[in-house]
Design a protein around this motif. Structure first.
Motif, short mmCIF file in Angstrom:
data_model
loop_
_atom_site.label_atom_id
_atom_site.label_comp_id
_atom_site.label_asym_id
_atom_site.label_seq_id
_atom_site.Cartn_x
_atom_site.Cartn_y
_atom_site.Cartn_z
N SER A 1 -22.42 17.80 4.40
CA SER A 1 -22.33 17.59 5.84
C SER A 1 -22.30 16.09 6.13
O SER A 1 -22.54 15.27 5.24
N GLY A 2 -21.99 15.75 7.38
CA GLY A 2 -21.85 14.33 7.74
C GLY A 2 -23.07 13.50 7.40
O GLY A 2 -22.95 12.41 6.83
N GLY A 3 -24.24 14.04 7.70
CA GLY A 3 -25.46 13.28 7.44
C GLY A 3 -25.69 13.07 5.96
O GLY A 3 -26.05 11.98 5.52
N GLN A 4 -25.42 14.11 5.16
CA GLN A 4 -25.60 14.00 3.71
C GLN A 4 -24.63 13.00 3.11
O GLN A 4 -24.98 12.23 2.23
N ARG A 5 -23.38 13.03 3.64
CA ARG A 5 -22.38 12.09 3.13
C ARG A 5 -22.83 10.65 3.36
O ARG A 5 -22.68 9.80 2.50
N GLU B 1 -22.34 0.23 11.80
CA GLU B 1 -22.35 1.42 12.64
C GLU B 1 -22.59 2.69 11.82
O GLU B 1 -21.79 3.62 11.86
N PRO B 2 -23.69 2.75 11.09
CA PRO B 2 -23.88 3.88 10.17
C PRO B 2 -24.14 5.20 10.87
O PRO B 2 -24.04 6.25 10.26
N THR B 3 -24.50 5.17 12.14
CA THR B 3 -24.86 6.43 12.80
C THR B 3 -23.85 6.86 13.85
O THR B 3 -24.07 7.84 14.55
N SER B 4 -22.72 6.14 13.97
CA SER B 4 -21.84 6.47 15.08
C SER B 4 -21.02 7.73 14.83
O SER B 4 -20.45 8.29 15.75
N SER B 5 -20.95 8.18 13.56
CA SER B 5 -20.11 9.34 13.32
C SER B 5 -20.92 10.62 13.13
O SER B 5 -20.39 11.64 12.74
N VAL B 6 -22.22 10.57 13.39
CA VAL B 6 -23.03 11.78 13.23
C VAL B 6 -23.66 12.21 14.56
O VAL B 6 -23.72 11.43 15.50
N ASP B 7 -24.12 13.45 14.59
CA ASP B 7 -24.71 13.99 15.80
C ASP B 7 -26.11 13.45 16.06
O ASP B 7 -26.76 12.95 15.16
N VAL B 8 -26.56 13.65 17.28
CA VAL B 8 -27.87 13.09 17.65
C VAL B 8 -29.00 13.56 16.75
O VAL B 8 -29.85 12.77 16.37
N SER B 9 -29.02 14.84 16.39
CA SER B 9 -30.16 15.33 15.62
C SER B 9 -30.16 14.74 14.21
O SER B 9 -31.20 14.49 13.63
N VAL B 10 -28.95 14.50 13.66
CA VAL B 10 -28.85 13.92 12.33
C VAL B 10 -29.10 12.41 12.38
O VAL B 10 -29.64 11.82 11.44
N ARG B 11 -28.72 11.82 13.51
CA ARG B 11 -28.89 10.38 13.68
C ARG B 11 -30.35 9.98 13.47
O ARG B 11 -30.65 9.02 12.77
N ALA B 12 -31.24 10.77 14.04
CA ALA B 12 -32.66 10.45 13.92
C ALA B 12 -33.09 10.49 12.45
O ALA B 12 -33.84 9.64 11.99
N GLN B 13 -32.59 11.49 11.69
CA GLN B 13 -32.93 11.57 10.27
C GLN B 13 -32.49 10.31 9.53
O GLN B 13 -33.23 9.75 8.74
N LEU B 14 -31.26 9.87 9.81
CA LEU B 14 -30.73 8.70 9.12
C LEU B 14 -31.53 7.45 9.47
O LEU B 14 -31.86 6.64 8.59
N LEU B 15 -31.85 7.30 10.76
CA LEU B 15 -32.58 6.10 11.16
C LEU B 15 -33.96 6.06 10.50
O LEU B 15 -34.40 4.99 10.05
#
Lengths: 354, 379
Positions: free
Chosen positions: A188-192, A212-226
């Motif tokens: 998925s996008g976040g895993q990639r 811009e590492p979080t601009s291509s993922v959804d809000v719920s995944v964005r928090a995980q990445l951050l």
């Protein structure tokens, strides 16, 4: 601020892209993507870089790690304190003897002058995570190969050692052994994006550009990445430069933030200070235009008219003056310098000092 | 309470792909009241855009509407758009219901100028008005003696166009080169209207922009042209499908203000599709939260931000970054809609999931006044 902790010091950095035209494809103009930028990045901090598209944020990030070659200027990486002072002295003196010594120093410490093997070896210390993991990961390579490639290129590890290191780093980004022999499209996008982060961190860098590492993922995944970025920074003692146009994300993750406009830094300050009390009219408008996710708040909105001018022919004087509501005569003539107004809050605006 | 101008009832929509049947919409219920702005919010792939597309009945294949109703009531008796003939739909699209598409670069045709694309809508929906205006202009020219020697002939054609637009002579004339130049007067009038539209969009120098091709326009300008196309005929319902996603925040603010202003001016109702909670808070009166093809919560914006009932809405609101607070995320990812989870589609990510959630799909209930939710925690 203690200068011992300076990791990167950028001086008068410029990056111009040539524009070719005419029958003979000669250079007819230059896109001034970065036009004279000075700043420092401290060890262990997260330096935010914000601005509208086309203002040169990404170019600056890439130039810092020499993916792009700067047109002029210096990037000092990990310079000891005494030598930094010496550079300051030499740059101000302007003597012939001094410039020769300066040249030697630059050869040793200035990234902008590095070439060949020396450049390659320094790249181990600086890495980048790109915006869109679907395009930055090779679809025909296995995760194992993607992540171990930097190790092989840098000659750091091979075979079993490399695999061990890859696993170690995959666990750090919360992926597991199961993911080793898969292709990027299976994620998925976040895993990639995690794979991209693993690839960046596998060489043990000190400095990572997050473009811009979080601009291509959804809000719920964005928090995980951050959260991942913050944890990794603490664990591995990393220094980030976080490029983004999402101002609310930068507010939460960055320690200091620089606002860019048309290839120049117009304001630079501690995050809290900048978001609470922006001084430059452009930053004021920029921060006022973030939609606040709270329907009870009715705030003052500054609607900027017009759009960002072309960086081929930036306006004379202050670059923001055609869109600035408070522009005076001096703004159309003289370019304002970036000056400290106290507490490390730097602003480039004539109005502040008049 | 004001009446509903649009009511979507139990809308079901599938995409037939090679991998299997994607159940994109699984019984969507929504209503849009006259004069309000309704926000639709949710993650990628939850069916927000498709809901918008099915109101206009322009779902692209392999998508197919499987059931439900889209009731549009401009005046009095509602009509079901899903069971309306294509010819009538063509009149409704653009004139009564229109849409602002997400990416202005791909929404505009690269080989036509901005003016051409705006006048296309006007020529289709306001033809009579334009013909009348053209006739008036010709009369004036004949009176003042500035008219060309063909004016009499043109006037006859235009009168014919007004009385019988499908006349065989017109069909023939419009196909003969040189003779068909009579259309130029009409096109001129449409272009004037297009310039006027661009002026309303606050585009500087509209006379020049009207002759520009999409590649010559910046992102913000292109989006304004798309909005101009959507609003050219003062539609009663405007569906804005993430109109500012690809734009910068400063330009986004300009566009948001423009849409707000035009909504007041033309007294339209707006469906605003977005994934940005900030925009919802700023623009909308009511909001529908969508998850995996279902509307899970529907209510007033103030109410939903203050008192979110559905666990997914709570998660969405928590995942908004706030300084000083650790980032909170919703665990897991949106499930594949080829094999959606049984029962409540959110149950495998829900922190309150009960036994019943995995088996039965919850019904939409009114938890509080005017605040609907689809969750077993409130039944």
């Amino acid at each position: 601020m203690n200068s011992v902790n300076t990791l990167i010091e950028v001086r008068n950095l410029r990056k111009y892209y040539p524009v070719f035209g005419g029958v003979l494809r000669r250079k007819v103009a230059e896109v001034k993507a970065i036009d004279g930028v000075d700043f420092r990045i401290f060890k262990g901090e997260c330096f935010g870089l914000v601005g509208e598209s086309g203002c040169g944020k990404t170019t600056l990030g890439k130039t810092l790690i020499r993916i792009l070659d700067p047109t002029t200027g210096s990037i000092y990486f990990e310079v000891p304190d005494d030598i930094r002072e010496k550079i300051n002295e030499l740059e101000n003196s302007g003597e012939l003897e001094g410039s020769r010594i300066l040249k030697d120093i630059r050869k040793k410490y200035d990234l902008a002058t590095y070439k060949g093997a020396k450049l390659n070896s320094i790249r181990r210390k600086m890495q980048i995570v790109y915006q869109d993991p679907t395009t930055s990961l090779n679809p025909r390579m296995l995760v194992k190969d993607i992540v171990s490639e930097p190790l092989i290129v840098q000659g750091l590890a091979k075979g079993q050692d490399a695999k061990k290191r890859v696993l170690e780093i995959l666990y750090k980004v919360k992926l597991t052994e199961r993911h080793l022999y898969r292709y990027p499209h299976e994620f998925s996008g976040g895993q990639r994006q995690r794979i991209a982060v693993a690839r960046a961190l596998v060489t043990n860098p000190e400095f990572v550009v997050l473009d811009e590492p979080t601009s291509s993922v959804d809000v719920s995944v964005r928090a995980q990445l951050l959260n991942l970025f913050q944890d990794l920074q603490k664990d591995l003692n990393l220094t980030y430069i976080f490029v983004s146009h999402d101002l609310s994300v930068v507010e939460c993750i960055a320690h200091r933030v620089a606002v860019m406009y048309l290839g120049k830094i117009v304001e630079l300050a501690q995050t809290e200070e900048l978001y609470k009390n922006p001084v430059h009219p452009y930053s004021q408008a920029l921060f006022a235009s973030i939609p606040i996710p709270d329907p009870t708040v009715k705030k003052r909105q500054i609607v900027l008219t017009g759009e960002v001018p072309s960086p081929v022919n930036p306006p004379l004087g202050c670059r923001f003056h055609p869109r600035c509501s408070e522009a005076t005569e001096i703004c159309t003539k003289e370019e304002p310098e970036l000056r400290d107004i106290g507490n490390g809050h730097l602003v480039a605006c004539h109005l502040v000092f008049h | 309470m004001t009446e509903d101008i649009l009511k979507i009832e139990d809308l079901r929509l599938n995409f037939y792909t090679y991998e299997g049947v994607v159940q994109a919409l699984d019984g969507v219920d929504l209503n849009l009241r006259r004069g309000e702005t309704l926000g639709i919010v949710g993650e990628t792939g939850c069916g927000k855009s498709v809901t918008g597309l099915s109101v206009l009945v322009i779902v692209p294949p392999p998508g197919r509407v499987e059931g439900g109703k889209v009731l549009f009531s401009p005046k009095g008796r509602p009509i079901d758009l899903l069971r309306t003939r294509e010819a009538i739909l063509r009149r409704i699209r653009g004139e009564f219901v229109s849409m602002i598409f997400q990416d202005p670069r791909s929404a505009l045709n690269p080989v036509y100028t901005a003016g051409d694309q705006i006048s296309e809508v006007i020529l289709n929906h306001k033809r009579k008005e334009l013909i009348q205006r053209a006739l008036e202009r010709m009369d004036e020219e004949i009176k003042s003696g500035r008219a060309s020697f063909l004016a009499g002939y043109y006037k006859k054609i235009y009168e014919k166009m007004l009385s019988n637009p499908r006349a065989a002579t017109l069909q023939i004339l419009s196909r003969i080169p040189i003779v068909r130049r009579y259309k130029r007067i009409l096109n001129d009038e449409a272009k004037k209207e297009a310039v006027n539209m661009l002026r309303i969009m606050r585009i500087p120098d509209p006379e020049r922009v009207v002759d520009m091709y999409p590649h010559e326009l910046s992102g913000g300008m292109a989006q304004r042209v798309v909005i101009a196309i959507a609003l050219a005929c003062n539609p009663e319902i405007l569906i804005a499908d993430e109109p500012t996603t690809n734009l910068d925040v400063t330009i986004q603010l300009q566009i948001l203000h423009l849409i707000k202003e035009l909504k007041e001016k033309f007294a339209s109702s707006v469906i605003y599709v977005t994934h940005d909670m900030g925009i919802i808070a700023e623009m909308c009166d009511r909001v529908a939260v969508m998850y995996a093809g279902n509307v899970v919560e529907l209510g007033k914006v103030l109410e939903i931000f203050k008192n979110p009932i559905h666990p997914y809405t709570q998660g969405l609101l928590e995942s908004i970054p706030r300084p000083g607070v650790p980032f909170i995320s919703i665990e897991g990812t949106v499930p594949s809609l080829i094999n959606p989870p049984k029962g409540c589609r959110f149950h495998n990510r829900c922190r309150y999931a009960m036994d019943i959630c995995t088996k039965v799909k919850p019904e939409m209930v009114e938890a509080e006044k005017d605040h609907f939710v689809e969750c077993f925690l409130h039944q």
